[in-house]
Structures are given as C-alpha cells and as structure tokens.
Design an enzyme around this catalytic site. Sequence first.
Site, PDB file in Angstrom:
ATOM      1  N   PRO A  90       0.823  -1.218   0.000  1.00 54.64           N
ATOM      2  CA  PRO A  90       0.000   0.000   0.000  1.00 54.64           C
ATOM      3  C   PRO A  90       0.856   1.267   0.000  1.00 54.64           C
ATOM      4  O   PRO A  90       0.357   2.343  -0.307  1.00 54.64           O
ATOM      5  CB  PRO A  90      -0.834  -0.117   1.281  1.00 54.64           C
ATOM      6  CG  PRO A  90      -0.278  -1.241   2.054  1.00 54.64           C
ATOM      7  CD  PRO A  90       0.544  -2.082   1.145  1.00 54.64           C
ATOM      8  N   GLU A 117       3.203  -6.676   9.007  1.00 58.65           N
ATOM      9  CA  GLU A 117       3.330  -5.230   8.805  1.00 58.65           C
ATOM     10  C   GLU A 117       4.130  -4.870   7.555  1.00 58.65           C
ATOM     11  O   GLU A 117       4.124  -3.730   7.122  1.00 58.65           O
ATOM     12  CB  GLU A 117       3.992  -4.583  10.033  1.00 58.65           C
ATOM     13  CG  GLU A 117       3.092  -4.551  11.239  1.00 58.65           C
ATOM     14  CD  GLU A 117       1.731  -3.932  10.935  1.00 58.65           C
ATOM     15  OE1 GLU A 117       1.699  -2.728  10.635  1.00 58.65           O
ATOM     16  OE2 GLU A 117       0.721  -4.637  10.985  1.00 58.65           O
ATOM     17  N   ARG A 155      -2.736 -10.280 -19.580  1.00 62.28           N
ATOM     18  CA  ARG A 155      -3.718 -10.165 -20.652  1.00 62.28           C
ATOM     19  C   ARG A 155      -3.306  -9.165 -21.715  1.00 62.28           C
ATOM     20  O   ARG A 155      -3.879  -9.135 -22.802  1.00 62.28           O
ATOM     21  CB  ARG A 155      -5.105  -9.862 -20.081  1.00 62.28           C
ATOM     22  CG  ARG A 155      -5.222  -8.575 -19.324  1.00 62.28           C
ATOM     23  CD  ARG A 155      -6.553  -8.469 -18.623  1.00 62.28           C
ATOM     24  NE  ARG A 155      -7.681  -8.390 -19.551  1.00 62.28           N
ATOM     25  CZ  ARG A 155      -7.985  -7.318 -20.266  1.00 62.28           C
ATOM     26  NH1 ARG A 155      -7.245  -6.228 -20.150  1.00 62.28           N
ATOM     27  NH2 ARG A 155      -9.006  -7.327 -21.080  1.00 62.28           N
ATOM     28  N   ASP A 169     -10.422  -1.480 -23.928  1.00 60.73           N
ATOM     29  CA  ASP A 169     -10.542  -1.481 -22.478  1.00 60.73           C
ATOM     30  C   ASP A 169     -10.656  -0.088 -21.905  1.00 60.73           C
ATOM     31  O   ASP A 169     -10.105   0.852 -22.426  1.00 60.73           O
ATOM     32  CB  ASP A 169      -9.256  -2.051 -21.853  1.00 60.73           C
ATOM     33  CG  ASP A 169      -9.295  -3.543 -21.771  1.00 60.73           C
ATOM     34  OD1 ASP A 169     -10.361  -4.107 -21.991  1.00 60.73           O
ATOM     35  OD2 ASP A 169      -8.248  -4.120 -21.499  1.00 60.73           O
TER      36      ASP A 169
HETATM   37  N1  ADE Z   1      -0.703  -5.173   0.167  1.00 64.18           N
HETATM   38  C1  ADE Z   1      -1.621  -4.820   1.072  1.00 64.18           C
HETATM   39  N2  ADE Z   1      -2.410  -3.849   0.609  1.00 64.18           N
HETATM   40  C2  ADE Z   1      -1.971  -3.556  -0.652  1.00 64.18           C
HETATM   41  C3  ADE Z   1      -2.353  -2.623  -1.642  1.00 64.18           C
HETATM   42  N3  ADE Z   1      -3.360  -1.766  -1.459  1.00 64.18           N
HETATM   43  N4  ADE Z   1      -1.669  -2.613  -2.786  1.00 64.18           N
HETATM   44  C4  ADE Z   1      -0.637  -3.454  -2.979  1.00 64.18           C
HETATM   45  N5  ADE Z   1      -0.227  -4.340  -2.082  1.00 64.18           N
HETATM   46  C5  ADE Z   1      -0.877  -4.395  -0.922  1.00 64.18           C
END
Ligand code: ADE
Length: 248
Positions: A90, A117, A155, A169
């Site tokens: 994230p 974490e 793809r 797309d």
């Molecule tokens: N791992 C946990 N959440 C994630 C996300 N939003 N994007 C990529 N990897 C992740």
Amino acid sequence: MDSGYGITVLTLFPELVREYFRTSLVGKAAERGALHLEAVDIRSFARDRHRTCDDAPYGGGAGMVLMAEPLAAALDSVDAQARHVVFPTPSGFPFRQDDALRLSRLDGMVLICGRYEGIDQRIVDEYVHEELSIGDYVLSSGELAAMVIIDAVYRLREGILRSESVREDSFQDGLLEYPHYTRPETFRSRSVPEVLLSGHHARIARWRREQQLIRTAEKRPELLQHVQLDEAERKLTESIRTKERDDE
Ligand code: ADE
C-alpha cells in the site's frame, strides 16, 4: 506470445497462488505454453525448525515483519538479482494500466507477497525494482495484490486476447468504457439504445465515444486532463461537470 514471459510469486501461501494459477485464464495461457508460472514458498527457506519467517519490528510497534534472510534465500533461488522484482504494497506507487503495459513488455517479473506489517526494508533496498499499490486501502497480505497485477499484465501480452478487446478497455485510451448490451432487446421493459440496433457504424462509434466521455466526466473527471478532446467533446464534459457541481 512467446513462452519467455516468466512470472514467479514468492509467498507464504503458495496454495492460494497456485489455485489462482490453476483456475484462471492466466493458468490456461500457461498450459498453452504462452508463459511460465511459479509460486515459491518463502517458508521452505526458513532456517530454524519452526520455520520462522517473521519477527517483531526493531523500535517497537504492532505487528510482525517478514525477515530478510528467508526472503533473500527465496529470491536467490529464483535468480531474482537478474530479474525484474515487484513488491506490491500500500506504500507503493499507484499501479495503473500504463504500468501493466510497461510490465507486459518485459520478459517477466518476480512478485514478493508481504504479510504482517511488511518486509524488512533491506530486501526492498537490495532486490526490489518497484513498489506498487493497487489502491488506497490496506489488504491483509500481498497475494491478492500480486494476482491483480499479474492479471492486468498477462492479458496485455500479445495474442492472449483479440487485440481489439484490449484496445477498447477502460483506461487504454484514458477513458472509462462505454456501456455494453446483448440479447434480449428488451429486458424488464428496458430497451437497448436505438442507435446500437441501427447498424450505422459511424453513429454507433460516435455514441460510444460520447458515453465514454459522459461516464468519465461523471465518475473520474480527473482522467480527462490527459485526454485529447475536440471542442464539442470539451463542451459536453464541461456541462456534465458543471451540472455535478450544481447538484452538490
Ligand atoms: N498489500 C496490502 N495492501 C496492498 C495494496 N493496497 N496494494 C498493494 N499491495 C498491498
């Protein structure tokens, strides 16, 4: 598509990833020899008899961190120093269609699935080429994110889908897709838009482009900044955005 594209996923949940490989279109492509898929169990590289792969973070704090040593051993076992290594997190750069296209032009990738974490930063520093986030939310592990990235990338490789359906797309031209309809012509008194039954290709193309512009202006107006619009199109999208502001 050549068989040179190799995807390796390093994970603590190899069965989850293998099930995806087994049941998805990406797996079918691999069966045809169109690409090579591999899920590697990080735990099998743990050094102690408990097969420990995570530990408490230095400096304190909640959660556990994936340890550098088993991960490094797993990475070395797949020759990761010589390959393109992606870490879904994230905290990464936003993963977009452009990135999928760029990754699809390489000869493959190694994806590291984090748990807990995160992973020890020294692995990121030593092996990872890019950190990618699939959206502004936090998943409990990297496997789902890795599968999302794999799906978007594979793809786009030549020959998997008809080049036309990839070209149309959402995002490929910077706009959201137009609405689709199939039989029956009337469903619960909702009819298919007249124009789609007209057989008039130019009118259909114009209607679809207009629908793309309307949808994009309504749902993702920020995407319009990057799209070339003619005068009429600019007016159309402006009028939708003005209307939305008035409705607020
Ligand atoms: N791992 C946990 N959440 C994630 C996300 N939003 N994007 C990529 N990897 C992740």
